[in-house]
Design an enzyme around this catalytic site. Structure first.
Site, PDB file in Angstrom:
ATOM      1  CB  THR A 264       9.054 -17.535  -5.457  1.00  0.00           C
ATOM      2  OG1 THR A 264       7.822 -17.958  -4.842  1.00  0.00           O
ATOM      3  CG2 THR A 264       9.958 -18.739  -5.629  1.00  0.00           C
TER       4      THR A 264
ATOM      5  CE  LYS B 211      -0.181 -21.490 -29.138  1.00  0.00           C
ATOM      6  NZ  LYS B 211      -0.453 -22.792 -28.610  1.00  0.00           N
TER       7      LYS B 211
END
Ligand code: ADP
Length: 535
Positions: free
Chosen positions: A187, A439
């Site tokens: 990754t 958020k």
């Protein structure tokens, strides 16, 4: 229960190569050489050279279970090494050359690469890291005899073509357990060290068969496929394998990935399907638009790696009559795991509504299951509204990272780190990555949705949204825009544009105009870099 009475043969990559040679021996592979010109040969030639490479690797002292690294473009030598290395029972470790050199050293040592194959382009990189990779006993330059000054000083240097010239083309592929490791991909390690995903022969073969289905890549001798997605990025989404299963002509672009070169290659080779990340297609379409060109053969493009903006889907479909296949997957899922598609009913919807559906990441392909869960790991409704973390499992999903001591799985499912919804028909939509989600005042804003809307503005070439700290709301979105060449656009205009299309509280207060956005090794926008500077 009684067993059935069928033969049990292992699913091996050498079997894929043998199938391609026997059934599609004269199908062409066209490959851009690292120094520029096109090289062409057939599947049968590729099989022959793979057998020669298997001998050459053995002559270097390698044996089954050893790991061979590659730092290379999409080209025919890299393709041969995919088959020769895995077919011999060794592990093909594709390295992303755009990783930070320290990370490259880390993955080569962690994987225990014994030989590394590299394109001449990366000679300076190899020179810089070789001394810190003491386990590598041969650095093999993919090309003619290494004579250029650039290669001087590289230890244990060999020429790939010279090694092959000396090798016999008769080789018996060994038979072994299909769960044997075939390939290794790390990754990108945006947080901490990269993690290795070790693919089995079985996983890759099953994925390659599945990818040939009509709803996915639809590969057959009628097709010519151009994987722009690099062979160091999740094995080019396994296209080097699936094209051999299906018998499609394979076109490999080498190092020339700019819009003009890709367009020229597509036209000259009659490419019918291509595959890559959205930023590649943005550059291609910019070139095509600027020069008033058309695609004469390309009918479909497979896109994934990050969300395909709806504006780009619309352009491909409405202006160029190219169908967009929007898939989702990650290093941990071998290749594509879900694919956007239209049902027969949706095909009669107006174009814009069809494109809304295609902007979603779609349904699972055979062999993969998904679900979304809340913070407590509880399943959440499949209503297309309630979002949670996407979990995945299936025949080609990681179970444990290479040399990892703990399993990442939760109750047998792999947590993806993506926030998604799934609707009653099983259609999945990625809303954000967990680390990108914004958020604000207790509510979530999808950065992907905001970027998609910004990209609908005709003056916007690229857009990215990150969350920045805000004393009142916790976080607020900050929008980054790259204008199209010669376009004029100011903050007020783009914010007004957004205000007309998204909820008022989604509209950012500020816009930063940049000349370019930071792109990572696989061509994706690196929000982590933007966050470092602007958070
Ligand atoms: P990284 O992007 O971290 O280098 P990968 O190449 O494995 O690693 O990318 C996997 C991630 O890319 C997924 O978890 C998801 O966040 C994103 N991704 C892949 N395809 C899509 C898509 N079609 N839409 C949105 N995000 C996608």
């Amino acid at each position: 229960m009684p067993h059935g009475m069928m033969m049990e043969l292992p699913l091996l990559l050498s079997g894929v190569l043998q199938h391609a040679e026997a059934q599609f021996g004269q199908v062409e592979v066209v490959s851009r050489e690292t120094h520029g010109p096109l090289f062409r040969y057939t599947y049968a030639d590729c099989a022959k050279r793979s057998r020669q490479l298997a001998h050459a690797l053995a002559s270097l002292g390698l044996k089954a279970g050893d790991v061979v690294g590659s730092i290379a473009w999409n080209n025919h030598r890299h393709l041969e090494s995919y088959y020769a290395v895995s077919g011999s029972g060794m592990v093909m470790h594709t390295c992303n050359p755009r990783l930070h050199p320290d990370q490259l050293i880390y993955i080569i040592n962690h994987a225990e690469d014994r030989v590394v194959l590299f394109d001449a382009t990366f000679a300076p990189l190899v020179k810089a890291i070789a001394a810190q990779c003491p386990g590598v006993m041969a650095w093999v330059c993919l090309g003619d005899a290494p004579s250029t000054a650039a290669l001087e000083g590289i230890p244990h240097l060999h020429s790939y073509d010279t090694l092959l010239d000396k090798a016999s083309d008769q080789f018996e592929w060994p038979q072994f357990d299909e769960r044997t490791a075939a390939a290794l991909c790390y990754t990108s390690g945006t947080t901490g060290n990269p993690k290795g995903v070790l693919y089995t022969h079985r996983a890759i073969v099953l994925n390659a068969i599945s990818s040939c289905l009509p709803g996915l890549l639809n590969l057959s001798p009628q097709e010519t496929i151009l994987p722009v997605v690099p062979m160091f990025h999740i094995n080019a989404w396994c296209i080097p394998y699936s094209s051999f299963v299906g018998g499609a002509k394979l076109v490999l672009p080498g190092p020339k990935l700019d819009g003009a070169s890709l367009y020229e290659l597509m036209e000259s080779e009659g490419v019918t399907i291509s595959a890559g990340v959205p930023t590649i297609w943005q550059a291609l379409l910019a070139h095509v638009e600027q020069h008033h060109l058309r695609f004469t053969t390309m009918r479909r493009t497979a896109v994934g790696g990050s969300a395909m903006p709806k504006a780009l889907i619309a352009k491909f479909m409405d202006i160029y009559q190219v169908e967009v296949r929007h898939g989702w997957g990650m290093t941990e899922t071998t290749a594509v795991a879900t694919m956007g598609a239209l049902s027969p009913q949706q095909r009669s919807l107006p174009a814009a509504a069809q494109q809304d559906h295609l902007a979603k990441q779609g349904k699972t392909v055979f062999g993969v299951s998904i679900k979304v869960v809340d913070e407590n790991g509880q399943d959440i409704p499949r209503d297309g509204q309630t979002q949670g973390e996407l979990m995945v499992r299936g025949h080609w999903i990681v179970s444990t990272y290479h040399k990892g001591d703990t399993s990442p799985l939760v109750d047998g499912w792999f947590p993806t780190g993506d926030i998604a919804t799934i609707d009653a028909d099983g259609v999945m939509q990625i809303r954000d990555r967990v680390k990108d989600v914004i958020k604000t005042g207790g509510e979530w804003i999808s950065s992907i949705d905001l970027e998609n809307v910004a990209l609908e503005h005709p003056a916007v070439a690229m857009a990215a949204v990150i969350g920045v700290e805000d004393p009142k709301w916790g976080e607020r979105p900050l929008l980054f825009i790259v204008r199209k060449p010669s376009a004029t656009l100011e903050s007020a205009e783009i914010l007004d544009f957004l205000a007309g299309k998204v909820a008022k509280w989604w509209v950012p207060e500020r816009v930063v105009f940049l000349d370019a956005l930071p792109l990572g090794g696989t061509g994706k926008i690196q929000k982590s870099e933007l966050r470092k500077v602007y958070r």
